[in-house]
Enzyme design. Structure first.
Site, short mmCIF file in Angstrom:
data_model
loop_
_atom_site.label_atom_id
_atom_site.label_comp_id
_atom_site.label_asym_id
_atom_site.label_seq_id
_atom_site.Cartn_x
_atom_site.Cartn_y
_atom_site.Cartn_z
N PRO A 93 0.92 -1.48 0.30
CA PRO A 93 -0.22 0.11 -0.32
C PRO A 93 1.23 1.61 -0.08
O PRO A 93 2.09 1.57 0.59
CB PRO A 93 -0.83 -0.28 1.04
CG PRO A 93 -0.93 -1.92 1.44
CD PRO A 93 0.40 -2.05 1.30
N GLU A 94 0.32 2.54 -0.92
CA GLU A 94 1.49 4.19 -1.09
C GLU A 94 0.23 4.71 -0.74
O GLU A 94 -0.90 4.28 -0.15
CB GLU A 94 1.06 3.31 -2.47
CG GLU A 94 2.70 2.37 -3.48
CD GLU A 94 2.70 2.43 -4.43
OE1 GLU A 94 2.75 3.99 -4.37
OE2 GLU A 94 3.45 1.09 -5.15
N HIS A 149 -6.84 -14.26 8.34
CA HIS A 149 -5.87 -13.63 8.48
C HIS A 149 -5.51 -12.61 8.94
O HIS A 149 -4.76 -11.98 8.75
CB HIS A 149 -4.62 -13.07 7.07
CG HIS A 149 -4.68 -14.24 6.28
ND1 HIS A 149 -3.99 -15.32 5.99
CD2 HIS A 149 -5.50 -14.63 4.94
CE1 HIS A 149 -3.91 -16.24 4.74
NE2 HIS A 149 -4.72 -15.96 4.33
N ARG A 173 0.17 -11.95 4.94
CA ARG A 173 2.38 -11.95 4.82
C ARG A 173 3.25 -11.26 6.43
O ARG A 173 4.04 -11.36 6.50
CB ARG A 173 2.83 -10.97 3.86
CG ARG A 173 2.76 -12.61 2.52
CD ARG A 173 2.64 -11.08 0.73
NE ARG A 173 4.23 -12.27 0.71
CZ ARG A 173 5.19 -11.72 0.64
NH1 ARG A 173 4.51 -10.65 -0.79
NH2 ARG A 173 6.80 -12.45 0.05
#
Length: 264
Positions: free
Chosen positions: A2-3, A82, A100
């Site tokens: 994410p930016e 998750h 992750r």
């Protein structure tokens, strides 16, 4: 990862849910990645801010929760397979989802970022008045780094990552391999403006959701800017400007997409 547009979209979506709410319970199983979160218990969320790719939650009592989404992190309104951190509030709940496990959360004294050194080294926000061309141009002309690496460095403009560096360089018609000191003032002005345009459009459209759908808004909706990608992720497809196949190379350690004809 994410930016700026994805983090800003997340901030805006969470603001209505969290502002003024109090943390009653915070559950997770990783004291290394989610540091001092117990200090937030009983504290009220007094604001939701963003700095670069970091979310900042000022809390009552002079504390602050800092969140970095990492590569795959994001907030959800419902638990997922998750879910790494569950936040129960005095009204509702939110869940930190991170397949992750690269995301990080800290609770610190407000403004004390000694545990988060990158946060103290960020350059200006590219959509703010603090982002000014003279300083941007000076940073370019003093550097021998390739333009792609300079944009990823976070000191010229906070929050720019792989997607939006590629897209801004394409709009500015500049090669990602060009050295900062090789760029003339007119080219630098094109890049300065392209950054603002690309990031502003992406924020308005809720960021970019790629084919793996890792990034989603907290309510599960995708972003929309991926439909406007001119080069990112389009290796071998025709350049929308000249029709030349989009190329891919590694610059500054990152996969980089560009038009070999348009970007000189």
């Amino acid at each position: 990862m994410p930016e700026l547009p994805e983090v800003e979209t997340t901030r805006r979506r969470l603001e209505a849910l969290l502002l003024g709410r109090r943390f009653l319970e915070i559950r997770h199983g990783d004291l290394r990645r989610y540091r001092h979160t117990e200090k937030a218990l009983g504290r009220r969320v007094e604001g939701l801010l963003r700095r670069g790719k970091f979310l900042l939650f000022p809390l009552s009592g002079g504390l602050e929760m800092v969140v970095h989404l990492g590569m795959t992190g994001g907030f959800r309104l419902e638990p997922t397979p998750h879910t790494r951190v569950a936040f129960r509030l005095d009204q509702g709940a939110v869940f930190f989802h991170d397949p992750r496990r690269f995301g990080r959360i800290w609770v610190v004294e407000r403004g004390d970022y000694r545990e988060i050194p990158l946060l103290s080294r960020l350059g200006p926000e590219p959509l703010s008045e603090a982002f000014r061309f003279p300083e941007f141009w000076e940073g370019l002309r003093r550097s021998a780094k390739p333009l792609k690496g300079l944009l990823l460095d976070q000191r010229l403009a906070a929050g720019v990552g792989n997607i939006y560096a590629d897209e801004a360089l394409f709009r500015a018609r500049l090669s990602p391999f060009r050295r900062g000191r090789e760029v003339n003032p007119e080219e630098a002005q094109r890049l300065f403006q392209a950054l603002r345009e690309v990031l502003g459009e992406a924020v308005a459209l809720g960021g970019s959701t790629l084919s793996d759908r890792t990034y989603q808004q907290p309510d599960g909706l995708p972003g929309g800017f991926q439909a406007r990608h001119a080069v990112y992720g389009r290796q071998g497809l025709p350049c929308p400007r000249c029709g030349t196949p989009v190329a891919r190379a590694v610059v500054a350690g990152r996969g980089t997409h560009f038009c070999p004809r348009c970007q000189t």
